[in-house]
Design a protein around this motif. Structure first.
Motif, PDB file in Angstrom:
ATOM      1  N   ASP A  77       0.405 -92.254  55.891  1.00  0.00           N
ATOM      2  CA  ASP A  77       0.363 -93.709  55.970  1.00  0.00           C
ATOM      3  C   ASP A  77       0.041 -93.842  57.497  1.00  0.00           C
ATOM      4  OD1 ASP A  77       2.831 -93.229  57.409  1.00  0.00           O
ATOM      5  OD2 ASP A  77       3.955 -94.488  55.651  1.00  0.00           O
ATOM      6  N   ASP A  78       0.121 -95.029  58.066  1.00  0.00           N
ATOM      7  CA  ASP A  78      -0.278 -95.340  59.505  1.00  0.00           C
ATOM      8  C   ASP A  78       0.769 -94.764  60.414  1.00  0.00           C
ATOM      9  OD1 ASP A  78      -2.292 -96.870  58.771  1.00  0.00           O
ATOM     10  OD2 ASP A  78      -1.545 -98.907  59.104  1.00  0.00           O
ATOM     11  N   GLN A  79       2.039 -94.677  60.132  1.00  0.00           N
ATOM     12  CA  GLN A  79       2.844 -94.080  60.783  1.00  0.00           C
ATOM     13  C   GLN A  79       2.744 -92.606  60.913  1.00  0.00           C
ATOM     14  OE1 GLN A  79       7.180 -94.653  59.988  1.00  0.00           O
ATOM     15  NE2 GLN A  79       8.023 -92.818  60.711  1.00  0.00           N
ATOM     16  N   ASP A  80       2.350 -92.061  59.988  1.00  0.00           N
ATOM     17  CA  ASP A  80       2.010 -90.397  60.091  1.00  0.00           C
ATOM     18  C   ASP A  80       0.768 -90.179  61.016  1.00  0.00           C
ATOM     19  OD1 ASP A  80       3.907 -89.600  58.088  1.00  0.00           O
ATOM     20  OD2 ASP A  80       2.680 -90.536  56.618  1.00  0.00           O
ATOM     21  N   LEU A  90      -8.703 -91.395  59.025  1.00  0.00           N
ATOM     22  CA  LEU A  90      -8.637 -92.631  59.559  1.00  0.00           C
ATOM     23  C   LEU A  90      -9.481 -93.116  60.785  1.00  0.00           C
ATOM     24  CD1 LEU A  90      -6.983 -95.245  59.079  1.00  0.00           C
ATOM     25  CD2 LEU A  90      -5.478 -94.538  60.841  1.00  0.00           C
ATOM     26  N   PRO A  91     -10.372 -93.843  60.887  1.00  0.00           N
ATOM     27  CA  PRO A  91     -11.419 -94.230  62.061  1.00  0.00           C
ATOM     28  C   PRO A  91     -10.204 -95.280  62.692  1.00  0.00           C
ATOM     29  CG  PRO A  91     -12.509 -94.566  60.163  1.00  0.00           C
ATOM     30  CD  PRO A  91     -11.247 -94.411  59.290  1.00  0.00           C
ATOM     31  N   MET A  92     -10.018 -94.974  63.971  1.00  0.00           N
ATOM     32  CA  MET A  92      -9.450 -96.189  64.925  1.00  0.00           C
ATOM     33  C   MET A  92     -10.171 -96.649  65.812  1.00  0.00           C
ATOM     34  SD  MET A  92      -6.141 -93.791  64.959  1.00  0.00           S
ATOM     35  CE  MET A  92      -6.692 -92.516  65.679  1.00  0.00           C
ATOM     36  N   TYR A 100     -10.904 -91.181  65.939  1.00  0.00           N
ATOM     37  CA  TYR A 100     -10.866 -90.849  64.546  1.00  0.00           C
ATOM     38  C   TYR A 100      -9.736 -89.883  64.482  1.00  0.00           C
ATOM     39  CZ  TYR A 100     -15.747 -92.731  64.410  1.00  0.00           C
ATOM     40  OH  TYR A 100     -16.828 -93.281  64.749  1.00  0.00           O
ATOM     41  N   ILE A 101      -9.135 -89.858  63.108  1.00  0.00           N
ATOM     42  CA  ILE A 101      -8.167 -88.673  62.927  1.00  0.00           C
ATOM     43  C   ILE A 101      -8.316 -88.030  61.677  1.00  0.00           C
ATOM     44  CG2 ILE A 101      -5.856 -88.049  62.087  1.00  0.00           C
ATOM     45  CD1 ILE A 101      -4.621 -90.009  64.561  1.00  0.00           C
TER      46      ILE A 101
END
Length: 291
Positions: free
Chosen positions: A26-29, A137-139, A143-144
């Motif tokens: 999730d976002d926290q990870d 996840l694009p931010m 990116y990650i």
């Protein structure tokens, strides 16, 4: 809602550290992974040359389960191009000379899948393979991509390969301009074997920098290659394009290292051809397959 605890030593994604069941990060990870990629405390710089730097976790220098972090500046490669290259499995078969076999198995969500990857290890060590749950996840302009090992019922360990375990592996791509970026590769992998110290040293001093430079060359050539190979097919950006079958998380389980056979290769000496080949540097790579 779980709050992120402030810490000078960010923990890795929870799926491998605290969960017994397989879960999509999730976002926290993703935040935790990014913080560890950017952290400086507790890391020992082992290589720095020509825009490539490598660190090893200082407290674990003598352990098999060392963490390695490699960072490279890409002055004429946009972040989105590097992101595409890391996702494009067909292109990886062209530029990654270590790959034996790689394929996607199934889709879990719009930003997570399960895949298989086997790779060549320095001779005379046995080659390895891994099954991972990968998420991305694009931010904004960054990116990650990260993964951890899982068990899939249809892909048990093979007799001709050693099944390794990815505890925490991934990439942080940070845009530094319209045509430039920085990539950080962070890995903690249990190779399932008591490896000789020359392997750990070679990984941080030679293999990791060489792999990063080869990736950079692949990025430069990717736009031209992609124009000739399904230029609009990018399921990592357009999930509706994915041809993969869907898979329920309940079909998977967390791959624990202690459930796999441990191979003792601590006494294996580096082969002569590996020493000779290692001295040649990245210039000896054959890039003709990238056209």
């Amino acid at each position: 809602m779980e709050k992120s605890a402030a810490s000078t030593e960010p923990q890795g994604p929870r799926p491998v550290l605290g969960r017994e069941s397989v879960q999509v990060p999730d976002d926290q990870d993703f935040r935790s992974f990014r913080l560890e990629c950017e952290a400086e405390v507790g890391w020992n710089l082992t290589y720095s040359k020509a825009g490539v730097s490598v660190w090893v976790q200082a407290m674990e220098m003598d352990r098999t389960l060392h963490k390695i972090k490699c960072r490279m500046e890409c002055r004429d490669v946009p972040a989105e191009t590097l992101y595409d290259v890391l996702h494009d499995i067909e292109y990886r078969k062209k530029w990654d000379s270590n790959v034996i076999e790689t394929f996607d198995i199934a889709r879990l969500t719009v930003n997570a899948d399960v895949g298989y990857y086997s790779w060549r290890c320095p001779k005379p060590l046995k080659n390895r393979d891994v099954i991972t749950l990968r998420s991305w996840l694009p931010m904004g302009t960054d990116y990650i991509i990260m993964n951890y090992s899982v068990k899939h019922p249809k892909y048990p360990p093979r007799k001709d390969l050693v099944r390794a375990v990815s505890i925490q592996t991934g990439y942080l791509i940070q845009s530094t301009g319209p045509k430039s970026c920085v990539i950080t590769y962070l890995a903690q992998v249990d190779p399932k074997g008591s490896l000789p110290k020359w392997v750990v040293n070679k990984s941080s001093q030679f293999l990791a920098p060489k792999a990063m430079k080869k990736m950079y060359k692949a990025c430069v050539k990717y736009p031209e290659w992609k124009q000739k190979h399904q230029p609009h097919f990018k399921p990592w950006l357009h999930p509706e394009q994915s041809p993969l079958p869907s898979l329920a998380l309940s079909e998977l389980s967390v791959q624990h290292a202690d459930s796999l056979e441990n191979i003792d290769e601590s006494a294996v000496a580096e082969s002569r051809e590996e020493r000779v080949g290692g001295a040649g540097g990245e210039g000896s790579d054959d890039d003709t397959s990238l056209t």
